[in-house]
Scaffold this active site. Structure first.
Site, PDB file in Angstrom:
ATOM      1  N   ASP A  78       0.781  -1.243   0.000  1.00 21.30           N
ATOM      2  CA  ASP A  78       0.000   0.000   0.000  1.00 21.30           C
ATOM      3  C   ASP A  78       0.817   1.301   0.000  1.00 21.30           C
ATOM      4  OD1 ASP A  78      -1.915  -1.964   0.245  1.00 21.30           O
ATOM      5  OD2 ASP A  78      -2.768  -1.253   2.133  1.00 21.30           O
ATOM      6  N   LYS A 134      -6.916  -5.006  -3.019  1.00 25.60           N
ATOM      7  CA  LYS A 134      -7.676  -5.573  -1.908  1.00 25.60           C
ATOM      8  C   LYS A 134      -8.573  -4.503  -1.313  1.00 25.60           C
ATOM      9  CE  LYS A 134      -3.951  -4.445   1.244  1.00 25.60           C
ATOM     10  NZ  LYS A 134      -4.672  -3.436   2.010  1.00 25.60           N
ATOM     11  N   CYS A 139      -1.944  -2.668   7.689  1.00 22.82           N
ATOM     12  CA  CYS A 139      -1.850  -3.613   6.567  1.00 22.82           C
ATOM     13  C   CYS A 139      -0.570  -4.442   6.580  1.00 22.82           C
ATOM     14  CB  CYS A 139      -2.058  -2.879   5.254  1.00 22.82           C
ATOM     15  SG  CYS A 139      -3.768  -2.305   5.115  1.00 22.82           S
TER      16      CYS A 139
HETATM   17  C1  VGL Z   1      -4.601   0.725   5.746  1.00 23.68           C
HETATM   18  C2  VGL Z   1      -6.156   1.627   7.160  1.00 23.68           C
HETATM   19  C3  VGL Z   1      -7.133   1.487   6.205  1.00 23.68           C
HETATM   20  C4  VGL Z   1      -3.173   0.320   5.533  1.00 23.68           C
HETATM   21  C5  VGL Z   1      -5.560   0.558   4.782  1.00 23.68           C
HETATM   22  O1  VGL Z   1      -2.737   0.222   4.358  1.00 23.68           O
HETATM   23  O2  VGL Z   1      -2.465   0.094   6.551  1.00 23.68           O
HETATM   24  N1  VGL Z   1      -4.900   1.240   6.936  1.00 23.68           N
HETATM   25  N2  VGL Z   1      -6.829   0.941   5.015  1.00 23.68           N
END
Ligand code: VGL
Ligand code: ZN
Length: 203
Positions: A12, A110, A155
């Site tokens: 991410d 995802k 994540c």
């Molecule tokens: C994430 C919160 C919401 C992350 C993704 O990538 O850690 N955190 N969505």
């Protein structure tokens, strides 16, 4: 160069998790150059992308009167309500512009089901709905994972814990991760990862 059965998974590294983004992680962009360098050391390279529809139930805005960073109960358990982030096709959901994406073998998205969040690259937050990543890695003969990216305590940690549970040898490169740290979430994530046998490395 790492052996062929070692994969790099970069979690991410998207604009919304970097300074100026909708769910900015402190120094989130500091991981980019480290990940760019690490990519050359691995034969298998996977990037993940948080990829939510507008009506995603992890967004506070989709719950009447709920404040960002408050908690709610979902059928699968407690869920943080986040600011709207990583909406499919938006600039916020795009990878950080300096991230080298060309070397990636696989880009895994995802969190695309409106009713369920997916922190982990392996399972959605019910901890049972698979993303398919396990099969991809196993069929490529991968047994060892190095995890980097954002955010350490969400994540990255969820991915590391699932990977360890699935029997992969897991290293989290802390110097190539940054955390959200919501109410002690970083300390909790670190102790859970240590207890699960995940190696926390610094370079
Ligand atoms: C994430 C919160 C919401 C992350 C993704 O990538 O850690 N955190 N969505
Ligand atoms: Zn998300």
């Amino acid at each position: 160069m790492q052996p062929a059965e070692h994969a790099l998974i970069a979690i991410d590294i998207q604009n919304d998790f970097c300074p100026g983004g909708a769910l900015a992680v402190d120094e989130g962009d500091a991981v980019v150059s480290r990940v760019n360098t690490l990519m050359d050391d691995f034969a298998v390279r996977v990037l993940t992308q948080d990829w939510h529809p507008e009506n995603h139930l992890s967004f506070a805005a989709n719950h009447d009167g709920a404040a960002p960073f408050s908690m709610t109960e979902m059928p699968y358990g407690p869920q943080v309500l986040w600011p709207r982030h990583c909406v499919q096709g938006t600039e916020g959901a795009a990878f950080h512009r300096a991230l080298r994406t060309h070397p990636a073998d696989l880009i895994l998205r995802k969190g695309f089901r409106p009713e369920i969040d997916s922190y982990s690259a392996f399972f959605e937050n019910d901890r049972t709905t698979p993303t398919g990543l396990e099969g991809y890695l196993r069929t490529r003969g991968v047994t060892h994972l190095t995890l980097v990216g954002l955010a350490t305590d969400f994540c990255v940690a969820y991915s590391a814990l699932d990977a360890a549970r699935l029997g992969f040898e897991v290293v989290v490169r802390m110097d190539a991760c940054r955390a959200i740290d919501l109410d002690g979430s970083l300390d909790e994530a670190l102790s859970q990862m240590r207890a699960a046998g995940v190696t926390l490395a610094n370079g």
